[in-house]
Design a protein around this motif. Structure first.
Motif, mmCIF file in Angstrom:
data_model
loop_
_atom_site.group_PDB
_atom_site.id
_atom_site.type_symbol
_atom_site.label_atom_id
_atom_site.label_comp_id
_atom_site.label_asym_id
_atom_site.label_seq_id
_atom_site.Cartn_x
_atom_site.Cartn_y
_atom_site.Cartn_z
ATOM 1 N N GLY A 39 42.750 90.631 44.798
ATOM 2 C CA GLY A 39 43.725 91.375 44.006
ATOM 3 C C GLY A 39 45.102 90.746 44.043
ATOM 4 O O GLY A 39 45.804 90.681 43.022
ATOM 5 N N GLY A 40 45.500 90.261 45.211
ATOM 6 C CA GLY A 40 46.812 89.628 45.334
ATOM 7 C C GLY A 40 46.926 88.365 44.503
ATOM 8 O O GLY A 40 47.955 88.121 43.853
ATOM 9 N N LEU A 41 45.877 87.562 44.496
ATOM 10 C CA LEU A 41 45.899 86.331 43.696
ATOM 11 C C LEU A 41 45.874 86.649 42.209
ATOM 12 O O LEU A 41 46.479 85.939 41.396
ATOM 13 C CB LEU A 41 44.717 85.444 44.080
ATOM 14 N N GLY A 42 45.148 87.707 41.831
ATOM 15 C CA GLY A 42 45.174 88.123 40.435
ATOM 16 C C GLY A 42 46.563 88.573 40.008
ATOM 17 O O GLY A 42 47.027 88.247 38.904
ATOM 18 N N ALA A 43 47.245 89.319 40.882
ATOM 19 C CA ALA A 43 48.613 89.748 40.590
ATOM 20 C C ALA A 43 49.556 88.552 40.522
ATOM 21 O O ALA A 43 50.465 88.507 39.675
ATOM 22 C CB ALA A 43 49.083 90.737 41.658
ATOM 23 N N LEU A 44 49.348 87.555 41.386
ATOM 24 C CA LEU A 44 50.173 86.345 41.358
ATOM 25 C C LEU A 44 50.002 85.606 40.039
ATOM 26 O O LEU A 44 50.982 85.159 39.428
ATOM 27 C CB LEU A 44 49.795 85.434 42.529
ATOM 28 N N PHE A 45 48.750 85.470 39.582
ATOM 29 C CA PHE A 45 48.478 84.823 38.294
ATOM 30 C C PHE A 45 49.182 85.565 37.157
ATOM 31 O O PHE A 45 49.853 84.954 36.308
ATOM 32 C CB PHE A 45 46.968 84.776 38.058
ATOM 33 N N ALA A 46 49.052 86.892 37.124
ATOM 34 C CA ALA A 46 49.663 87.673 36.052
ATOM 35 C C ALA A 46 51.188 87.561 36.088
ATOM 36 O O ALA A 46 51.841 87.419 35.040
ATOM 37 C CB ALA A 46 49.241 89.142 36.177
ATOM 38 N N TRP A 47 51.770 87.584 37.283
ATOM 39 C CA TRP A 47 53.227 87.498 37.404
ATOM 40 C C TRP A 47 53.747 86.138 36.967
ATOM 41 O O TRP A 47 54.750 86.052 36.247
ATOM 42 C CB TRP A 47 53.637 87.779 38.845
ATOM 43 N N LEU A 48 53.074 85.056 37.371
ATOM 44 C CA LEU A 48 53.533 83.722 37.002
ATOM 45 C C LEU A 48 53.509 83.519 35.495
ATOM 46 O O LEU A 48 54.464 82.991 34.903
ATOM 47 C CB LEU A 48 52.668 82.663 37.695
ATOM 48 N N PHE A 49 52.423 83.946 34.853
ATOM 49 C CA PHE A 49 52.323 83.738 33.405
ATOM 50 C C PHE A 49 53.252 84.691 32.649
ATOM 51 O O PHE A 49 53.768 84.337 31.582
ATOM 52 C CB PHE A 49 50.877 83.893 32.946
ATOM 53 N N TYR A 50 53.461 85.892 33.186
ATOM 54 C CA TYR A 50 54.428 86.796 32.570
ATOM 55 C C TYR A 50 55.835 86.209 32.659
ATOM 56 O O TYR A 50 56.605 86.255 31.681
ATOM 57 C CB TYR A 50 54.389 88.157 33.261
ATOM 58 N N LYS A 51 56.170 85.658 33.817
ATOM 59 C CA LYS A 51 57.493 85.059 33.989
ATOM 60 C C LYS A 51 57.670 83.873 33.059
ATOM 61 O O LYS A 51 58.741 83.694 32.457
ATOM 62 C CB LYS A 51 57.679 84.628 35.446
ATOM 63 N N ALA A 52 56.621 83.046 32.917
ATOM 64 C CA ALA A 52 56.704 81.898 32.022
ATOM 65 C C ALA A 52 56.883 82.342 30.575
ATOM 66 O O ALA A 52 57.671 81.751 29.824
ATOM 67 C CB ALA A 52 55.448 81.039 32.162
ATOM 68 N N ALA A 53 56.167 83.406 30.166
ATOM 69 C CA ALA A 53 56.288 83.906 28.796
ATOM 70 C C ALA A 53 57.651 84.542 28.553
ATOM 71 O O ALA A 53 58.256 84.367 27.485
ATOM 72 C CB ALA A 53 55.177 84.909 28.509
ATOM 73 N N ALA A 54 58.146 85.278 29.551
ATOM 74 C CA ALA A 54 59.434 85.951 29.387
ATOM 75 C C ALA A 54 60.587 84.969 29.301
ATOM 76 O O ALA A 54 61.588 85.229 28.613
ATOM 77 C CB ALA A 54 59.661 86.921 30.550
#
Length: 257
Positions: A39-54
């Motif tokens: 779950g933590g790695l999934g959250a890390l993936f989502a956060w990194l790509f969200y930050k890149a998109a934002a």
């Protein structure tokens, strides 16, 4: 280290590192470390790509945006080559599977004693940090893919079309029992092969790192560094295979005969 006093033998050391942090017993046991790191790695993936998109810009992109764009273009190319239908979900799903599984596998490159030793300070005596070395996680992911295959097979072909495909392929509707048996074997083979291929490769890699850790300290760098470099290829290849087979299975589900 384990809760017991005294030095560990080699077999005790191996068993200790291969024992998950779990609650419950038997079939109903829950592997807390797999849920935590997965779950933590999934959250890390989502956060990194969200930050890149934002923070995306049409000017000179930063390192994170460049990295994410390279991954997106790579996965998009694989989808265009392997998926012959039209579904806007396939590319994001393939990207999620590739990056998430790669992050699972990457945990195998962390020194085997580092995180368990840190956890033992807080009274946690068992900790497996590689989610893909747990059959529960690899089967959960592969079974989820199978459910998507069924969903899109019925959605694209309709209930009657899907039933006709199951009962009428490959020998015709008159051989429906034989066709159904072959279909059951085929559908069972998909999640089993996906799960066991990923699990087997990562479990073997983890076991080799554990065996290297049993050697004298001055020998360990001579073996661990070359194996770690080779293992980077293994973890990337396993993530790529899982992603590619997922795309292929979903492409077959979208084929309407």
């Amino acid at each position: 280290m384990s809760a017991g006093a005294g030095p560990q033998t080699a077999s005790e050391y191996i068993v200790h590192h291969l024992t998950p942090l779990s609650v419950g017993h038997g079939f109903w046991s829950v592997h807390l470390d797999t849920l935590l790191f997965g779950g933590g790695l999934g959250a890390l993936f989502a956060w990194l790509f969200y930050k890149a998109a934002a923070n995306a810009t049409s000017d000179v992109p930063g390192p994170l945006q460049n990295f994410c764009e390279i991954l997106v273009e790579f996965v998009d190319g694989q989808v265009k080559d392997s998926f012959h239908g039209h579904n806007p979900l396939i590319a994001p799903l393939a990207l999620t599977i590739f990056v998430w599984v790669w992050l699972w596998n990457f945990m195998d490159l962390i020194p085997v004693d580092l995180l368990p030793a840190l956890a033992s300070v807080f009274g946690v005596h068992y900790l497996r940090v590689v989610p893909s070395t747990d059959l529960n996680s690899t089967f959960a992911l592969s079974i989820s893919v199978l459910f998507l295959v069924y969903y899109y097979s019925i959605k694209v072909k309709g209930g009657s079309g899907f039933a006709h495909e199951v009962l009428g392929h490959p020998f015709g509707i008159k051989a429906a029992p034989a066709n159904l048996l072959l279909r059951i074997v085929e559908d069972l083979a998909k999640p089993i092969s996906l799960a066991l291929r990923l699990f087997g490769n990562m479990y073997a890699g983890e076991l080799i790192f554990i065996l290297i850790a049993l050697l004298p300290w001055w020998v360990q760098p001579l073996l661990s560094w070359p194996w770690a470099v080779f293992h980077i290829l293994v973890i990337t290849l396993q993530a790529f295979i899982f992603m590619t087979l997922t795309i292929v299975y979903l492409s077959m589900a979208h084929e309407d005969h």
